[in-house]
Write a protein that holds these residues in place. Structure first.
Motif, mmCIF file in Angstrom:
data_model
loop_
_atom_site.group_PDB
_atom_site.id
_atom_site.type_symbol
_atom_site.label_atom_id
_atom_site.label_comp_id
_atom_site.label_asym_id
_atom_site.label_seq_id
_atom_site.Cartn_x
_atom_site.Cartn_y
_atom_site.Cartn_z
ATOM 1 N N CYS A 53 27.700 39.562 30.085
ATOM 2 C CA CYS A 53 26.152 39.827 29.827
ATOM 3 C C CYS A 53 25.355 38.999 30.808
ATOM 4 N N HIS A 55 22.488 37.643 30.095
ATOM 5 C CA HIS A 55 21.896 36.594 29.540
ATOM 6 C C HIS A 55 22.640 35.381 29.489
ATOM 7 N N GLU A 56 23.836 35.504 29.006
ATOM 8 C CA GLU A 56 24.713 34.147 29.167
ATOM 9 C C GLU A 56 26.016 34.706 29.455
ATOM 10 N N GLN A 58 28.865 35.749 28.298
ATOM 11 C CA GLN A 58 29.595 36.454 27.569
ATOM 12 C C GLN A 58 30.272 37.609 27.853
ATOM 13 N N CYS A 76 26.019 43.991 23.681
ATOM 14 C CA CYS A 76 26.419 42.553 23.561
ATOM 15 C C CYS A 76 26.734 42.183 22.312
ATOM 16 N N LYS A 78 27.246 39.083 21.494
ATOM 17 C CA LYS A 78 26.634 37.697 21.006
ATOM 18 C C LYS A 78 25.191 37.781 20.557
ATOM 19 N N HIS A 79 24.149 38.593 20.929
ATOM 20 C CA HIS A 79 22.985 38.558 20.654
ATOM 21 C C HIS A 79 22.452 39.871 20.471
ATOM 22 N N SER A 81 21.846 42.459 22.355
ATOM 23 C CA SER A 81 21.215 43.456 23.682
ATOM 24 C C SER A 81 21.816 44.705 24.020
ATOM 25 N N GLU A 94 17.386 39.634 24.044
ATOM 26 C CA GLU A 94 17.629 38.257 25.025
ATOM 27 C C GLU A 94 17.946 38.669 26.464
ATOM 28 N N ALA A 95 18.270 39.886 26.776
ATOM 29 C CA ALA A 95 18.795 40.158 28.008
ATOM 30 C C ALA A 95 17.801 41.234 28.643
HETATM 31 S S1 FES Z 1 24.679 36.670 25.365
HETATM 32 FE FE1 FES Z 1 24.114 38.666 25.816
HETATM 33 S S2 FES Z 1 22.466 39.029 24.696
HETATM 34 FE FE2 FES Z 1 22.750 36.900 24.628
#
Ligand code: FES
Length: 144
Positions: A53, A55-56, A58, A76, A78-79, A81, A94-95
């Motif tokens: 990802c 964003h992080e 992941q 994603c 995790k969050h 997106s 978040e992404a």
């Molecule tokens: S780790 Fe993918 S949107 Fe946050």
């Protein structure tokens, strides 16, 4: 030069929903990528994106479930997106306003080939140094 490596067939990617492979970049780093179907008629039927990802750190493709593909996007885990399967672009969560890095592939007669000179195909499936996927980490205590 990386050459031209047959990865799998378009049919396999479409039936499995996603397909993971590992390639080595020019710095010797092993990186996972995954193939996903693309429904845009102006683009190849399959695209390849880095399995991280934006964003992080992941994984988007996880060994237990593959990539979560919904409404033409990769979600994603995790969050939440969603990245467009065809362009890699994300306009939400978040992404937002980021694009997944990809690798160059070619689709020929229903077969998918890796043709990116910047990476070398290593194997189908995950990289072997994969202890950073958000799972529980082990801790050890050294006693001297
Ligand atoms: S780790 Fe993918 S949107 Fe946050």
């Amino acid at each position: 030069m990386a050459g031209r490596y047959r990865l799998t067939s378009v049919e396999t990617v479409e039936s499995e929903g996603s397909w993971l492979f590992t390639a080595r970049d020019q710095h010797g780093n092993d990186e996972e990528f995954f193939l996903v179907p693309c429904a845009d008629e102006d683009r190849p039927p399959v695209e390849a994106w880095r399995n991280r990802c934006t964003h992080e750190n992941q994984r988007l493709y996880r060994e237990d479930v593959g990539a979560i593909v919904r409404d033409g996007g990769v979600v994603c885990p995790k969050h939440g997106s969603m990245f467009d399967s065809c362009s890699g672009y994300c306009d939400n969560g978040e992404a937002a306003d980021t694009t997944l890095p990809g690798v160059e592939i070619d689709v020929d007669d229903g077969q998918v080939y890796l043709v990116d000179d910047d990476v070398t195909f290593l194997r189908a499936g995950p990289s072997r140094d994969d202890d950073d996927d958000g799972g529980p980490s082990s801790t050890s205590h050294l006693q001297l």
